[in-house]
Design an enzyme around this catalytic site. Structure first.
Site, PDB file in Angstrom:
ATOM      1  N   ASP A 166     -30.810  72.387  32.992  1.00 10.45           N
ATOM      2  CA  ASP A 166     -30.726  71.665  31.718  1.00 10.45           C
ATOM      3  C   ASP A 166     -31.275  72.466  30.538  1.00 10.45           C
ATOM      4  OD1 ASP A 166     -33.359  71.398  32.450  1.00 10.45           O
ATOM      5  OD2 ASP A 166     -33.412  69.200  32.374  1.00 10.45           O
ATOM      6  N   ARG A 167     -32.038  73.526  30.814  1.00  9.34           N
ATOM      7  CA  ARG A 167     -32.564  74.335  29.703  1.00  9.34           C
ATOM      8  C   ARG A 167     -31.678  75.545  29.454  1.00  9.34           C
ATOM      9  NH1 ARG A 167     -39.084  74.455  29.693  1.00  9.34           N
ATOM     10  NH2 ARG A 167     -39.364  72.241  30.052  1.00  9.34           N
ATOM     11  N   SER A 200     -37.652  71.024  37.657  1.00  9.31           N
ATOM     12  CA  SER A 200     -37.151  71.791  36.522  1.00  9.31           C
ATOM     13  C   SER A 200     -37.485  73.275  36.606  1.00  9.31           C
ATOM     14  CB  SER A 200     -37.690  71.171  35.236  1.00  9.31           C
ATOM     15  OG  SER A 200     -37.158  71.820  34.132  1.00  9.31           O
ATOM     16  N   HIS A 201     -38.224  73.761  35.619  1.00 11.71           N
ATOM     17  CA  HIS A 201     -38.514  75.182  35.495  1.00 11.71           C
ATOM     18  C   HIS A 201     -39.755  75.583  36.289  1.00 11.71           C
ATOM     19  CE1 HIS A 201     -40.550  72.628  32.731  1.00 11.71           C
ATOM     20  NE2 HIS A 201     -41.520  73.501  32.656  1.00 11.71           N
ATOM     21  N   ASP A 211     -32.446  77.178  33.568  1.00 11.80           N
ATOM     22  CA  ASP A 211     -33.652  76.983  34.377  1.00 11.80           C
ATOM     23  C   ASP A 211     -33.338  76.425  35.766  1.00 11.80           C
ATOM     24  OD1 ASP A 211     -32.869  74.458  33.556  1.00 11.80           O
ATOM     25  OD2 ASP A 211     -34.920  73.691  33.572  1.00 11.80           O
ATOM     26  N   LYS A 229     -30.134  67.074  28.634  1.00 12.77           N
ATOM     27  CA  LYS A 229     -29.877  68.347  27.975  1.00 12.77           C
ATOM     28  C   LYS A 229     -29.066  69.214  28.938  1.00 12.77           C
ATOM     29  CE  LYS A 229     -34.474  70.202  28.970  1.00 12.77           C
ATOM     30  NZ  LYS A 229     -35.452  69.170  29.295  1.00 12.77           N
ATOM     31  N   ASP A 260     -33.094  73.488  37.176  1.00 14.02           N
ATOM     32  CA  ASP A 260     -32.118  72.413  37.358  1.00 14.02           C
ATOM     33  C   ASP A 260     -30.980  72.448  36.351  1.00 14.02           C
ATOM     34  OD1 ASP A 260     -33.968  71.746  35.370  1.00 14.02           O
ATOM     35  OD2 ASP A 260     -33.609  69.607  35.607  1.00 14.02           O
TER      36      ASP A 260
HETATM   37  C1  G16 Z   1     -38.881  68.072  30.220  1.00 12.26           C
HETATM   38  C2  G16 Z   1     -38.287  67.048  29.306  1.00 12.26           C
HETATM   39  C3  G16 Z   1     -38.114  67.616  27.936  1.00 12.26           C
HETATM   40  C4  G16 Z   1     -39.425  68.168  27.422  1.00 12.26           C
HETATM   41  C5  G16 Z   1     -39.956  69.191  28.404  1.00 12.26           C
HETATM   42  C6  G16 Z   1     -41.327  69.739  28.041  1.00 12.26           C
HETATM   43  O1  G16 Z   1     -37.973  69.123  30.392  1.00 12.26           O
HETATM   44  O2  G16 Z   1     -37.036  66.601  29.778  1.00 12.26           O
HETATM   45  O3  G16 Z   1     -37.624  66.612  27.110  1.00 12.26           O
HETATM   46  O4  G16 Z   1     -39.274  68.752  26.170  1.00 12.26           O
HETATM   47  O5  G16 Z   1     -40.072  68.596  29.665  1.00 12.26           O
HETATM   48  O6  G16 Z   1     -42.240  68.736  28.177  1.00 12.26           O
HETATM   49  P1  G16 Z   1     -43.797  69.034  28.122  1.00 12.26           P
HETATM   50  O7  G16 Z   1     -44.026  69.702  26.801  1.00 12.26           O
HETATM   51  O8  G16 Z   1     -44.417  67.674  28.222  1.00 12.26           O
HETATM   52  O9  G16 Z   1     -44.146  69.967  29.257  1.00 12.26           O
HETATM   53  P2  G16 Z   1     -37.640  69.687  31.830  1.00 12.26           P
HETATM   54  O10 G16 Z   1     -36.657  70.793  31.576  1.00 12.26           O
HETATM   55  O11 G16 Z   1     -38.957  70.145  32.380  1.00 12.26           O
HETATM   56  O12 G16 Z   1     -37.080  68.533  32.585  1.00 12.26           O
END
Ligand code: G16
Length: 543
Positions: free
Chosen positions: A281-282, A113-114, A277, A376, A279
């Site tokens: 999704d954000r 992800s990010h 971000d 997302k 991937d």
């Molecule tokens: C993932 C999850 C999200 C979550 C986020 C933050 O996002 O898919 O649902 O809100 O992590 O999670 P945490 O607060 O546990 O770090 P992503 O964009 O990282 O895949």
């Protein structure tokens, strides 16, 4: 071609977090590490022989190598077909879209992800189920349980597959189809939004800037925003996906997307800015010199949803994660539709969408989406905003301020303390638990504590229960402080403090969130003994 059975030993750290298994690249590069996890997935999901999978990732360092390994393991494990994004690329929402459109058994998405990428950066892998969404907890727990017992895995001895040319080839008995990573997704977007109206808006001189942060959305944004909607070339910045994201941190927030923020807050700023971000999704949404919080963004999309053709019939319901502000709840109430409060993690929305209980979902962590896929979706949110801007013909800031006038403002901020020693973070959370009974009824300045708990959730569709999802301190006026440890980091622990106060008074809507929340911030630090237990004076990131 021969199937090889390889003896292996379990690793003890393959527990998926909030969204799949995320570790440093060198961890994944250890002999058998990736293979053990992939075999644990295959052993747990009971796919019928000949089943199809989708495979792709955000293009980060180790993406291509991992894809070759997974393809050879899929062939050895009896899969019939794998659809792979060209060059190994598929954004997370596009992967979800492809799983649903082509009705595959599931998919494997490679992303952290990010989190930063590169040889010393992060890598990640997650499994998505038939509905296109992240595997629910019972599946990730089964994968983890299997990873602790695994003794062997299966892999085909075969040359690498050419990933860059669209077309079909064979790997043993399995078909590999290299697909255009953008086409299916772009088609879906065109079916949801009024592309004609957005095209007219952009042709009228309305200027946008989209920051792909050298991550996966570059090709998607170029095709949709520049090619199909006519935004001038260069409207998409940092559009080339790079294995190390140009040494950046592809997290679309005010801290890490500072290049875009400087443009939107600078002289001659464009009318609208957005970023996505690693991937895809954000999303972060910016007006001219104006930041839209993700919680407000969800509420505003919900309140204006019928302006977009795909949502003309209205919404079945809304869902938000617990730490997300209650701004969306107010819209749901006004629309007389249900609003669900789930734990953090997109996987908790899947059942609600499958059961048609909700149409829109969102999280404070810069995530918004709908039932068009089961992830997302960053670009979807950007297009939704552009559709609303085209229909309402007002600047983004005015739309937000009018929303606050109508619904009141849920003033909101999140303070992150990254890279804490795990012991310190755990002791702080334990201290909060130990304080619960004493805190109830206590007065802190103008605030009185109504109750505190550790959030738990019972899924209204399948009855599954998730406990320990974040400490909530709720005040009598509805203001809240939430403490949670992140489930996505790879180094030490990250403490997140979520702060929310409801402000109905229009005269105070101009206040900066940090100023409006100053008292709650102070209370959060006092109750948690933050300084004493972590040694930190201030947060790493404020959003
Ligand atoms: C993932 C999850 C999200 C979550 C986020 C933050 O996002 O898919 O649902 O809100 O992590 O999670 P945490 O607060 O546990 O770090 P992503 O964009 O990282 O895949």
């Amino acid at each position: 071609m021969m199937i090889r059975t390889v003896s292996t030993q379990p690793f003890n750290d393959q527990k998926p977090g909030t969204s799949g298994l995320r570790k440093r690249v060198p961890v994944f590069q250890q002999p058998h590490y990736l293979e053990n996890f992939v075999q644990s997935i295959f052993d747990s999901i009971a796919a019928p022989r000949g089943a199809a999978l989708v495979l792709g990732g955000d293009g980060r360092y180790y993406n291509r190598e991992a894809i070759q390994i997974i393809l050879k393991m899929a062939a050895a494990n009896g899969f019939g077909k794998v659809l792979v994004g060209q060059g190994g690329i598929l954004s997370t929402p596009a992967a979800s879209c492809v799983i649903r459109k082509h009705q595959t058994f599931g998919g494997i998405i490679l992303s952290a992800s990010h989190n930063p990428g590169g040889p010393e950066g992060d890598f990640g892998i997650k499994y998505n189920v038939t509905n296109g969404g992240p595997a629910p907890e019972k599946v990730t727990e089964a994968i983890y349980a299997r990873s602790k017992q695994i003794a062997e895995y299966f892999i085909l001895d075969a040359p690498d597959v050419a990933l860059d040319k669209i077309g079909v080839s064979k790997l043993g008995d399995m078909q590999v189809e290299i697909i255009d990573p953008v086409a299916d997704y772009a088609g879906l977007m065109a079916s949801l939004f009024d592309f004609g109206a957005i095209r007219n808006l952009l042709a009228s001189g309305f200027r946008i800037k989209f920051d792909a942060m050298h991550a996966v959305t570059g090709p998607y944004a170029r095709e949709i925003l520049e090619q199909q909607l006519g935004a001038p070339a260069g409207s998409v910045m940092n559009a080339e996906p790079l294995p190390d994201f140009g040494k950046g941190h592809p997290d679309p927030n005010l801290t890490y997307a500072h290049e875009l923020v400087e443009i939107l807050y600078g002289d001659n700023a464009p009318d609208f800015g957005a970023a996505s971000d690693g991937d895809g999704d954000r999303n972060m949404i910016l007006g001219k010199k104006f930041f839209v919080t993700p919680s407000d963004s969800l509420a505003i999309l919900a309140a204006n949803a019928t302006l977009a053709p795909g949502y003309k019939a209205g919404l079945a319901g809304i869902a938000r994660s617990m730490p997300t502000s209650a701004a969306a709840d107010r819209v749901a109430q006004a629309l007389d539709i249900p609003c669900f409060e789930t734990p953090t993690g997109w996987k908790f929305f899947g059942n609600l969408m499958d059961a048609d209980k909700v149409t829109l979902c969102g999280e404070e962590s810069f995530g918004t989406g709908s039932n068009h896929v089961r992830e997302k979706d960053g670009l979807w949110a950007v297009l939704f905003w552009l559709n609303i801007l085209a229909a309402r013909k007002q600047p983004a800031e005015n739309i937000v301020r009018e929303h606050w006038v109508k619904f009141g403002r849920n003033v909101y901020s999140r303070h992150d303390y990254e890279g804490l020693p795990t012991d310190a973070a755990n002791s702080l959370m334990q201290h909060l638990h130990d304080s619960f009974s004493g805190l109830r009824g206590q007065q802190f300045g103008q605030y009185e504590i109504q109750f505190c708990d550790d959030f738990s959730y019972t899924d209204p569709v399948d009855g599954s229960v998730s406990t320990g999802q974040g400490v909530r301190i709720i005040f009598t006026d509805g203001s809240r402080i939430v403490f949670r440890l992140s489930g996505t980091g790879t180094e030490g622990a990250t403490l997140r403090i979520y702060l929310e106060a409801y402000e109905p008074d229009i005269a105070k809507h101009h206040l900066d969130a940090q100023t409006a929340l100053a008292e709650l911030i102070r209370i959060a630090e006092e109750i948690s003994q933050l300084r004493k237990r972590t040694g930190r004076e201030k947060p790493t990131v404020i959003t």
